[in-house]
Design a protein around this motif. Sequence first.
Motif, PDB file in Angstrom:
ATOM      1  N   ASN A  36      22.765 -11.243 -24.061  1.00 25.34           N
ATOM      2  CA  ASN A  36      22.404 -10.237 -24.259  1.00 25.34           C
ATOM      3  C   ASN A  36      23.517  -8.659 -23.981  1.00 25.34           C
ATOM      4  OD1 ASN A  36      21.084  -7.135 -23.035  1.00 25.34           O
ATOM      5  ND2 ASN A  36      19.486  -8.103 -24.044  1.00 25.34           N
ATOM      6  N   ARG A  37      23.828  -7.535 -24.603  1.00 25.16           N
ATOM      7  CA  ARG A  37      24.999  -7.222 -24.607  1.00 25.16           C
ATOM      8  C   ARG A  37      24.505  -6.013 -23.531  1.00 25.16           C
ATOM      9  NH1 ARG A  37      29.335  -4.130 -26.545  1.00 25.16           N
ATOM     10  NH2 ARG A  37      29.091  -5.177 -28.872  1.00 25.16           N
ATOM     11  N   GLY A  38      23.259  -5.319 -23.291  1.00 26.85           N
ATOM     12  CA  GLY A  38      22.881  -4.721 -21.945  1.00 26.85           C
ATOM     13  C   GLY A  38      22.717  -5.737 -20.808  1.00 26.85           C
ATOM     14  N   GLY A  40      25.137  -8.152 -20.425  1.00 30.56           N
ATOM     15  CA  GLY A  40      26.215  -8.618 -19.697  1.00 30.56           C
ATOM     16  C   GLY A  40      27.088  -9.546 -18.898  1.00 30.56           C
ATOM     17  N   GLU A 109      31.565 -11.410 -15.851  1.00 29.05           N
ATOM     18  CA  GLU A 109      30.942 -10.345 -15.943  1.00 29.05           C
ATOM     19  C   GLU A 109      32.288 -10.156 -16.892  1.00 29.05           C
ATOM     20  OE1 GLU A 109      30.157  -7.957 -12.946  1.00 29.05           O
ATOM     21  OE2 GLU A 109      27.990  -8.392 -12.745  1.00 29.05           O
ATOM     22  N   SER A 111      34.394  -8.902 -19.859  1.00 27.99           N
ATOM     23  CA  SER A 111      34.677  -9.833 -21.063  1.00 27.99           C
ATOM     24  C   SER A 111      33.506 -10.172 -21.930  1.00 27.99           C
ATOM     25  CB  SER A 111      36.127 -10.163 -21.265  1.00 27.99           C
ATOM     26  OG  SER A 111      36.256 -10.967 -20.451  1.00 27.99           O
ATOM     27  N   PHE A 113      30.871 -10.731 -22.901  1.00 30.87           N
ATOM     28  CA  PHE A 113      29.903 -10.217 -24.188  1.00 30.87           C
ATOM     29  C   PHE A 113      30.392 -10.222 -25.185  1.00 30.87           C
ATOM     30  CE2 PHE A 113      27.601  -8.153 -27.755  1.00 30.87           C
ATOM     31  CZ  PHE A 113      26.508  -9.249 -27.336  1.00 30.87           C
ATOM     32  N   ASP A 114      32.132  -9.881 -25.119  1.00 31.55           N
ATOM     33  CA  ASP A 114      32.852  -9.895 -25.989  1.00 31.55           C
ATOM     34  C   ASP A 114      32.910 -10.900 -26.619  1.00 31.55           C
ATOM     35  OD1 ASP A 114      33.513  -7.309 -25.522  1.00 31.55           O
ATOM     36  OD2 ASP A 114      34.952  -7.873 -25.056  1.00 31.55           O
ATOM     37  N   ALA A 117      30.183 -12.138 -28.595  1.00 31.78           N
ATOM     38  CA  ALA A 117      29.948 -11.505 -30.031  1.00 31.78           C
ATOM     39  C   ALA A 117      31.086 -12.347 -30.428  1.00 31.78           C
ATOM     40  CB  ALA A 117      30.280  -9.982 -29.610  1.00 31.78           C
ATOM     41  N   ARG A 122      24.149 -17.205 -29.190  1.00 40.28           N
ATOM     42  CA  ARG A 122      22.369 -16.393 -29.066  1.00 40.28           C
ATOM     43  C   ARG A 122      21.980 -17.279 -28.243  1.00 40.28           C
ATOM     44  NH1 ARG A 122      20.896 -15.465 -35.010  1.00 40.28           N
ATOM     45  NH2 ARG A 122      22.731 -14.501 -36.000  1.00 40.28           N
TER      46      ARG A 122
END
Length: 152
Positions: A36-38, A40, A109, A111, A113-114, A117, A122
Amino acid sequence: MAPGRWSKWRRKVKWMGAEGAPQLLFEKILSSLDANRGAGRLVLPGTRKDIFGREPTPITLSEFLTDSEKEIAGGEGEGLRVILLDKKGRWYRGALLRRWGNNSSYALEGSWFDLVAVNQLRPHDKVDVFVFRAGGRVGMAVCGTARAHPLR
C-alpha cells in the motif's frame, strides 16, 4: 532455486564489491499494508520468534546487523540508509531501515513503494528478501517469486 534465477541482482551485488554471498533473510507473503502506497513500508522480522511460523532461515536481521547499525535503525533519526535492489538489479535510492514499534521487527521504508510499483507487486504475492554488505553498507534484494493472481 533455478540456476541463474536471480542472476541480474546477484551480478549487481558482485559488481558493488559485496563482502561475501547474499543470504536469504526470509520469504514473505505481502500483506495489503506491505503493498500500500499510504503505508509505504515492508515490515521485516528481526528475530526468529518474529518469523511467525515460517521456515527458519540461516540468518535473522538482528544477527546480520552490527550493534552500531541497530542503534542507527532504532534511534530518533531518519534510520539506517540501505541499498535496495529488485530482482532485475535496479537500485532504489533512499531506502531506510528503522525499528518497527516496541518489538524487534524492522521496517523498510523510503523507496520501498517505488520497488512495489515498478515490479507491480500486490497483496498476497510472495517475495524473497536477501541481505548483503557492499562498500560497508547494508544491502537488501527483494525478489518477487510468486504472483498471487495474474495482472489485469
